[in-house]
Scaffold this motif. Structure first.
Motif, PDB file in Angstrom:
ATOM      1  N   LYS A 158       0.821  -1.206   0.000  1.00 57.46           N
ATOM      2  CA  LYS A 158       0.000   0.000   0.000  1.00 57.46           C
ATOM      3  C   LYS A 158       0.855   1.255   0.000  1.00 57.46           C
ATOM      4  CE  LYS A 158      -4.070  -1.780   2.354  1.00 57.46           C
ATOM      5  NZ  LYS A 158      -5.049  -1.478   3.409  1.00 57.46           N
ATOM      6  N   GLU A 200       0.838  -4.985   4.316  1.00 57.07           N
ATOM      7  CA  GLU A 200      -0.173  -5.570   5.201  1.00 57.07           C
ATOM      8  C   GLU A 200      -0.529  -6.955   4.677  1.00 57.07           C
ATOM      9  OE1 GLU A 200      -3.667  -3.121   5.378  1.00 57.07           O
ATOM     10  OE2 GLU A 200      -2.685  -1.557   6.547  1.00 57.07           O
ATOM     11  N   LYS A 201      -1.001  -7.794   5.569  1.00 58.24           N
ATOM     12  CA  LYS A 201      -1.611  -9.038   5.112  1.00 58.24           C
ATOM     13  C   LYS A 201      -2.885  -8.660   4.381  1.00 58.24           C
ATOM     14  CE  LYS A 201      -3.630 -13.355   6.811  1.00 58.24           C
ATOM     15  NZ  LYS A 201      -2.989 -14.212   5.786  1.00 58.24           N
ATOM     16  N   HIS A 208     -16.466  -3.720   4.774  1.00 55.31           N
ATOM     17  CA  HIS A 208     -15.972  -2.396   5.136  1.00 55.31           C
ATOM     18  C   HIS A 208     -16.958  -1.795   6.122  1.00 55.31           C
ATOM     19  CE1 HIS A 208     -14.444   1.791   3.993  1.00 55.31           C
ATOM     20  NE2 HIS A 208     -15.444   1.987   4.812  1.00 55.31           N
TER      21      HIS A 208
HETATM   22  C1  MV4 Z   1      -7.253  -3.834   2.322  1.00 55.70           C
HETATM   23  C2  MV4 Z   1      -8.069  -4.899   1.893  1.00 55.70           C
HETATM   24  C3  MV4 Z   1      -7.743  -6.162   2.336  1.00 55.70           C
HETATM   25  N1  MV4 Z   1      -6.669  -6.343   3.127  1.00 55.70           N
HETATM   26  N2  MV4 Z   1      -6.197  -4.074   3.116  1.00 55.70           N
HETATM   27  C4  MV4 Z   1      -9.101  -0.454  -0.390  1.00 55.70           C
HETATM   28  C5  MV4 Z   1      -9.321   0.980  -0.119  1.00 55.70           C
HETATM   29  C6  MV4 Z   1      -8.429   1.345   0.988  1.00 55.70           C
HETATM   30  N3  MV4 Z   1      -9.120   2.199   1.902  1.00 55.70           N
HETATM   31  C7  MV4 Z   1      -8.036   0.055   1.608  1.00 55.70           C
HETATM   32  N4  MV4 Z   1      -8.620  -0.991   0.814  1.00 55.70           N
HETATM   33  C8  MV4 Z   1      -8.511  -2.286   1.155  1.00 55.70           C
HETATM   34  N5  MV4 Z   1      -7.481  -2.572   1.977  1.00 55.70           N
HETATM   35  C9  MV4 Z   1      -5.926  -5.308   3.486  1.00 55.70           C
HETATM   36  N6  MV4 Z   1      -4.861  -5.510   4.251  1.00 55.70           N
HETATM   37  C10 MV4 Z   1      -9.152  -4.609   1.083  1.00 55.70           C
HETATM   38  C11 MV4 Z   1      -9.363  -3.302   0.693  1.00 55.70           C
HETATM   39  C12 MV4 Z   1     -10.472  -3.089  -0.169  1.00 55.70           C
HETATM   40  C13 MV4 Z   1     -11.548  -2.321   0.238  1.00 55.70           C
HETATM   41  C14 MV4 Z   1     -11.607  -1.698   1.468  1.00 55.70           C
HETATM   42  C15 MV4 Z   1     -12.681  -0.937   1.840  1.00 55.70           C
HETATM   43  C16 MV4 Z   1     -13.732  -0.802   0.964  1.00 55.70           C
HETATM   44  C17 MV4 Z   1     -13.698  -1.386  -0.252  1.00 55.70           C
HETATM   45  C18 MV4 Z   1     -12.616  -2.159  -0.639  1.00 55.70           C
HETATM   46  C19 MV4 Z   1     -12.602  -2.768  -1.884  1.00 55.70           C
HETATM   47  C20 MV4 Z   1     -11.539  -3.503  -2.272  1.00 55.70           C
HETATM   48  C21 MV4 Z   1     -10.459  -3.652  -1.414  1.00 55.70           C
END
Ligand code: MV4
Length: 592
Positions: A158, A200-201, A208
């Motif tokens: 990230k 991150e893992k 969410h």
């Molecule tokens: C993640 C994840 C799974 N694992 N981090 C995408 C947006 C950003 N705010 C962080 N996101 C994600 N981080 C880890 N370690 C999955 C997402 C993610 C996601 C998060 C929130 C809302 C929608 C999403 C859609 C795809 C992936």
């Protein structure tokens, strides 16, 4: 209390903030770009000032122009809404230096949360776990491999200064690590000006869930309620609701307490949202949004708290008007985002244009926050959120059915909207069961049958250019100089009239003449809307398959793939990255 608030924003959020100001007896000052001279937020404000400029960068992001209006208007507070300058600490500090109140968190908290590594550290200080990961800047692909072997694959790379999903790369195995790291760093550098990344893992099927918090300058911070925002597509939220479905109350309490600890760990006050990933009964801190969010009405609907009123109160130095124990959550609320996007076939192409006809939903427990009225134009220069529809019910099913009812009342002509996608989402058994995750819309929901009602063509004069005419008027004996923006109707003398009868010549609507009418065969690759070419993905001589992305077009802050409509060989490319294109322009030729 503040007495005059400048709203440094546009559209539905500017309108929403003004409504509360009016209820509190606070005067409102709007600012507007050249394109928004007669926008709804301008019409509703007590005073309005031109910023000049058409693009966001030249208008709503123009700090100097906004500071100038703050001085001229005598505003004592600034509400930044969301987006634009809402998380810009230079702006927040510049306002404070003028003795004017920024209605938002302290700049130091925005900075801590803007850097995702320092935000993880802040959360840990508050004894809140982030997703298992590392709190340092990634130096090499070897670290990715070691981490993946340690915690298990997949892992996420990230951007430290990213957020909202840009700059994130999912790495499934060691052999993908090097390429993923390089492309994540490149995207981070391009998107945020900083290439630093961390690890991150990667959670594969999370929901969410985010927690609304609000704090005052007397050390009180409370959590107000959670929102489930799992129904999203490419990091654009579509549907938000509260309470989160299938979400035990002890988790809610624990998440609320955790969110308060995160806020306190960075000295937070005003409204903010702590985002979590929730999977298998566990939640992990993801990031904190240091602003009022688009979906805040969901929380307002189930608590009866006006979050904007509370923001203004705490920005004025007053304590919160309630304690943690005073907050009661009742029933269920759902919000859908009405975007100017065509969801046909699951593509969600931007669909700017003039709203030629609008019937708004109404009825019991139905709220519609809208930035436009009939006759207004949704410009491709700004984001595509037209409005938000929020329904409340005693339980989730009542709110859901009420939303489907309200969506049938909403009629918009002139632009395509996300409404058909919302109907599909809200009617789907997975959504009804609350089994959707963040990947559900993209991976499970079938929108191939969805077609937006074709937008009805706007009347011809809508494209007519307007010119400025200055006139002096007297109102009750007081002289005002008024600039009128009227249709440019040059007066021409009719030929052979022999005595000078003047007729009005209507100018051609802009863009009516060229390009768009050509009967494009499948070999012509044309763009469906106005925008900027970000990337050309193929070269002359390349073989392409039908449906293959050949270029990336940015419009309304979204990147859209332009696909080949036939298989063949690219024979000509007419554009390059950075170039602006108009709706219907042919950008490429594909031969057999
Ligand atoms: C993640 C994840 C799974 N694992 N981090 C995408 C947006 C950003 N705010 C962080 N996101 C994600 N981080 C880890 N370690 C999955 C997402 C993610 C996601 C998060 C929130 C809302 C929608 C999403 C859609 C795809 C992936």
């Amino acid at each position: 209390m503040l007495t005059k608030i400048l709203i440094a924003n546009r559209g539905e959020i500017a309108v929403r903030v003004m409504r509360t100001c009016r209820e509190l007896g606070i005067a409102t000052v709007a600012v507007y770009s050249e394109l928004d001279r007669n926008a709804l937020h301008v019409r509703l404000a007590d005073e309005a000032f031109a910023l000049g400029g058409e693009t966001a960068a030249d208008s709503y992001l123009n700090t100097e122009a906004i500071l100038d209006v703050i001085r001229r208007s005598g505003a004592d507070g600034v509400h930044p809404g969301y987006g634009f300058l809402s998380e810009n600490t230079d702006f927040a500090r510049a306002i404070a230096a003028e003795g004017v109140t920024f209605i938002g968190p302290p700049p130091e908290a925005i900075e801590v949360m803007g850097d995702k590594i320092s935000s993880r550290i802040a959360a840990q200080k508050g004894n809140v776990s982030g997703v298992p990961g590392r709190n340092d800047v990634l130096q090499s692909a070897d670290e990715v491999i070691a981490f993946g072997n340690d915690v298990g694959w997949p892992v996420a790379i990230k951007a430290a200064y990213g957020g909202g999903g840009r700059g994130m790369r999912v790495v499934k195995s060691a052999d993908e690590a090097a390429a993923a790291l390089e492309s994540a760093q490149n995207e981070a550098l391009k998107g945020f000006g900083r290439s630093e990344c961390y690890l991150e893992k990667y959670l594969t099927w999370p929901r969410h869930v985010e927690m609304q918090v609000i704090g005052d300058t007397h050390g009180n911070v409370v959590w107000v309620g959670e929102r489930d925002c799992s129904a999203q597509r490419r990091h654009q939220k579509l549907v938000e609701e509260s309470p989160a479905p299938v979400f035990p109350d002890e988790i809610r309490q624990a998440m609320g307490d955790a969110a308060v600890r995160v806020a306190k760990a960075c000295g937070y006050y005003n409204a903010g949202t702590v985002e979590f990933l929730y999977q298998d009964g566990e939640f992990f801190f993801l990031e904190m949004n240091t602003r009022l969010q688009v979906e805040h009405p969901v929380t307002e609907a189930i608590t009866g708290i006006d979050l904007v009123a509370e923001q203004i109160r705490v920005a004025s130095g007053e304590p919160l008007s309630f304690t943690q124990d005073d907050i009661e959550r009742r029933g269920h609320a759902i919000e859908v985002r009405i975007n100017a996007e065509d969801p046909a076939g699951g593509k969600f192409f931007p669909s700017p244009g003039t709203i030629s006809r609008l019937t708004v939903p109404n009825g019991p427990f139905t709220r519609f926050d809208l930035g436009y009225e009939s006759g207004d134009t949704v410009s491709q220069a700004y984001d595509n959120l037209v409005g938000k529809l929020i329904t409340w019910g005693r339980d989730r099913e009542e709110a859901r059915l009420r939303m489907l009812r309200a969506l049938t009342e909403l009629q918009i002509e002139g632009i395509a909207t996300t409404v058909p996608a919302h109907v599909a989402i809200l009617s789907h058994p997975d959504f009804i069961a609350g089994e959707h995750s963040t990947k559900w819309v993209e991976e499970k929901l079938d929108l191939s049958g969805v077609s937006a009602a074709p937008p009805v063509a706007a009347p011809a004069e809508d494209g007519a250019p307007k010119v400025r005419k200055d006139v002096d008027v007297e109102v009750n004996g007081k002289r005002f100089s008024v600039s009128m923006w009227v249709e440019d109707t040059p007066v021409v003398v009719a030929a052979g009239g022999g005595g000078g009868g003047a007729v009005k010549a209507r100018p051609k609507p802009a863009g009516a003449s060229a390009a768009s009418g050509g009967a494009a065969g499948a070999g012509h690759v044309s763009v469906p809307m106005q925008g900027t070419i970000v990337k050309v993905l193929v070269a002359v001589g390349d073989k392409v398959e039908i449906g293959q992305p050949v270029a990336v077009l940015e419009a309304m802050k979204m990147e859209n793939q332009i696909q080949a409509e036939k298989s063949g060989t690219v024979t000509e490319i007419k554009v390059q990255a950075g170039q602006s294109v108009g709706s219907g322009d042919v950008i490429m030729e594909i031969g057999d």
